[in-house]
Design a protein around this motif. Structure first.
Motif, short mmCIF file in Angstrom:
data_model
loop_
_atom_site.label_atom_id
_atom_site.label_comp_id
_atom_site.label_asym_id
_atom_site.label_seq_id
_atom_site.Cartn_x
_atom_site.Cartn_y
_atom_site.Cartn_z
N GLY A 137 0.74 -1.09 -0.15
CA GLY A 137 -0.05 0.10 -0.01
C GLY A 137 0.82 1.23 0.09
O GLY A 137 0.44 2.33 -0.41
N ARG A 138 2.06 1.05 0.46
CA ARG A 138 2.98 2.27 0.55
C ARG A 138 3.31 2.90 -0.91
O ARG A 138 3.47 4.14 -0.93
CB ARG A 138 4.10 2.12 1.29
CG ARG A 138 5.06 0.93 0.74
CD ARG A 138 6.38 0.71 1.66
NE ARG A 138 6.80 -0.57 1.21
CZ ARG A 138 7.70 -0.83 0.10
NH1 ARG A 138 7.77 0.33 -0.82
NH2 ARG A 138 7.86 -2.04 -0.23
N LEU A 139 3.15 2.30 -1.87
CA LEU A 139 3.44 2.33 -3.36
C LEU A 139 2.54 3.33 -4.01
O LEU A 139 2.70 4.14 -4.89
CB LEU A 139 3.59 1.33 -4.38
CG LEU A 139 4.92 0.31 -3.75
CD1 LEU A 139 4.72 -0.71 -4.74
CD2 LEU A 139 5.99 1.10 -4.21
N VAL A 140 1.18 3.31 -3.34
CA VAL A 140 0.14 4.23 -4.02
C VAL A 140 -0.19 5.58 -3.40
O VAL A 140 0.07 5.69 -2.07
CB VAL A 140 -1.18 3.39 -3.96
CG1 VAL A 140 -0.70 2.06 -5.34
CG2 VAL A 140 -1.86 2.80 -2.95
N LYS A 150 -12.56 2.51 -3.80
CA LYS A 150 -12.07 2.44 -2.38
C LYS A 150 -11.98 0.68 -2.15
O LYS A 150 -11.18 -0.03 -1.79
CB LYS A 150 -12.52 2.92 -1.38
CG LYS A 150 -11.91 4.26 -1.18
CD LYS A 150 -12.86 4.92 -0.12
CE LYS A 150 -11.94 6.55 0.03
NZ LYS A 150 -12.43 7.38 1.24
N ARG A 151 -13.26 0.13 -2.32
CA ARG A 151 -13.53 -1.25 -2.09
C ARG A 151 -12.45 -2.10 -3.03
O ARG A 151 -12.13 -2.96 -2.68
CB ARG A 151 -14.87 -1.76 -2.45
CG ARG A 151 -15.54 -2.88 -2.16
CD ARG A 151 -16.93 -3.19 -2.09
NE ARG A 151 -17.44 -2.93 -3.76
CZ ARG A 151 -17.07 -3.58 -4.71
NH1 ARG A 151 -16.70 -4.71 -4.68
NH2 ARG A 151 -17.76 -3.26 -5.88
N LEU A 152 -12.56 -1.85 -4.40
CA LEU A 152 -11.70 -2.42 -5.26
C LEU A 152 -10.17 -2.55 -5.10
O LEU A 152 -9.65 -3.29 -5.16
CB LEU A 152 -12.01 -2.12 -6.69
CG LEU A 152 -13.67 -2.41 -7.06
CD1 LEU A 152 -13.72 -1.59 -8.43
CD2 LEU A 152 -13.69 -3.99 -7.15
N ALA A 158 -10.76 -4.12 4.48
CA ALA A 158 -9.33 -3.72 3.94
C ALA A 158 -8.48 -4.96 4.42
O ALA A 158 -8.55 -5.76 5.46
CB ALA A 158 -9.11 -2.69 4.72
N ARG A 159 -7.54 -5.16 3.45
CA ARG A 159 -6.68 -6.17 3.85
C ARG A 159 -5.80 -5.85 5.09
O ARG A 159 -5.24 -4.75 5.03
CB ARG A 159 -5.80 -6.66 2.61
CG ARG A 159 -6.40 -6.89 1.26
CD ARG A 159 -5.60 -7.12 0.36
NE ARG A 159 -6.22 -7.27 -1.04
CZ ARG A 159 -6.84 -6.66 -1.74
NH1 ARG A 159 -6.74 -5.32 -1.50
NH2 ARG A 159 -7.56 -6.62 -2.94
N ASN A 165 -4.79 -3.67 -4.66
CA ASN A 165 -4.87 -4.23 -5.92
C ASN A 165 -4.26 -3.08 -7.08
O ASN A 165 -5.00 -2.32 -7.22
CB ASN A 165 -6.47 -4.61 -6.26
CG ASN A 165 -6.34 -5.14 -7.64
OD1 ASN A 165 -5.93 -4.94 -8.58
ND2 ASN A 165 -7.34 -6.26 -7.47
N ARG A 166 -3.27 -3.44 -7.65
CA ARG A 166 -2.52 -2.76 -8.56
C ARG A 166 -3.49 -2.32 -9.71
O ARG A 166 -3.39 -1.17 -10.42
CB ARG A 166 -1.16 -3.19 -8.89
CG ARG A 166 -1.07 -3.71 -10.15
CD ARG A 166 0.25 -4.19 -10.43
NE ARG A 166 0.90 -5.22 -9.82
CZ ARG A 166 2.18 -5.31 -9.69
NH1 ARG A 166 2.93 -4.47 -10.22
NH2 ARG A 166 2.85 -6.09 -8.82
N HIS A 167 -4.02 -3.43 -10.29
CA HIS A 167 -5.05 -3.23 -11.30
C HIS A 167 -6.04 -2.32 -11.36
O HIS A 167 -6.37 -1.22 -11.92
CB HIS A 167 -5.55 -4.58 -11.82
CG HIS A 167 -4.41 -5.57 -12.32
ND1 HIS A 167 -4.64 -6.93 -12.38
CD2 HIS A 167 -3.35 -5.43 -12.55
CE1 HIS A 167 -3.61 -7.53 -12.56
NE2 HIS A 167 -2.47 -6.63 -12.86
N ALA A 168 -6.66 -2.51 -9.78
CA ALA A 168 -7.87 -1.67 -9.56
C ALA A 168 -7.30 -0.26 -9.45
O ALA A 168 -8.08 1.00 -9.78
CB ALA A 168 -8.56 -2.13 -8.47
#
Length: 186
Positions: A137-140, A150-152, A158-159, A165-168
């Motif tokens: 998550g630190r990358l985004v 948010k959900r996607l 939340a994990r 999810n990088r695609h979402a």
């Protein structure tokens, strides 16, 4: 930006030039009269004597007063670019006066959406030990992720490890960027 700010500045500059034109023409005519009197004084005196400055001023003041001449000179100097000026771009000086029009726009250029879009190739290229579309998550930029995304992106719930999810996230950034372009925020 070109149609809104630059064209308005050019139009305002052109209107100012047209507004000054009668004054400029009158002042130029006054200077021409003084210059003509100056050239006429060239033949005064004898073959070996030059006319005195006082005589030249008397001839000029017979046609136009010094105060009027000075005022005409000031107006011409203010209105006409200097002879060594490469390109008289009066509209650019008018444009500087319209800074308030674009200052809000300039702040928007550094939006988080634009920064996220610039960082997106690095996010997509990141190799992770997490399962396939997940990345740390630190990358985004979580501030870019809104409402339904948010959900996607973060998962629901939340994990626990904070992965996303990088695609979402990529589609979220693309959509936000597209919307910002559409609203002319970028």
């Amino acid at each position: 930006m070109a149609t809104e700010v630059v064209n308005k500045a050019q139009n305002a500059s052109n209107k100012e030039t047209v507004r000054k034109h009668p004054k400029l023409a009158k002042s130029s005519a006054r200077l021409a009269v003084a210059a003509e009197a100056l050239f006429e004084s060239d033949g005064w005196g004898g073959p070996y004597s030059e006319p005195r400055v006082a005589e030249v001023w008397e001839a000029i003041e017979a046609v136009i007063s010094r105060a009027e001449l000075r005022a005409a000179l000031v107006l011409v100097n203010d209105s006409v670019p200097s002879a060594d000026a490469a390109d008289p771009d009066d509209w650019r000086s008018e444009l500087v006066g319209r800074y308030a029009t674009v200052s809000g726009f300039l702040k928007v250029l550094a939006t988080p959406v634009l920064e996220a879009m610039k960082a997106l190739p690095g996010v997509l290229a990141h190799r992770s030990r997490l399962p396939a579309p997940l990345i740390p998550g630190r990358l985004v930029d979580a501030g870019v992720v809104n409402g339904p995304w948010k959900r996607l992106v973060f998962g629901y719930p939340a994990r626990e490890d904070g992965s996303v999810n990088r695609h979402a996230y990529a589609f979220c950034v693309l959509e936000r960027f597209w919307r910002a372009l559409k609203r002319r925020e970028i």
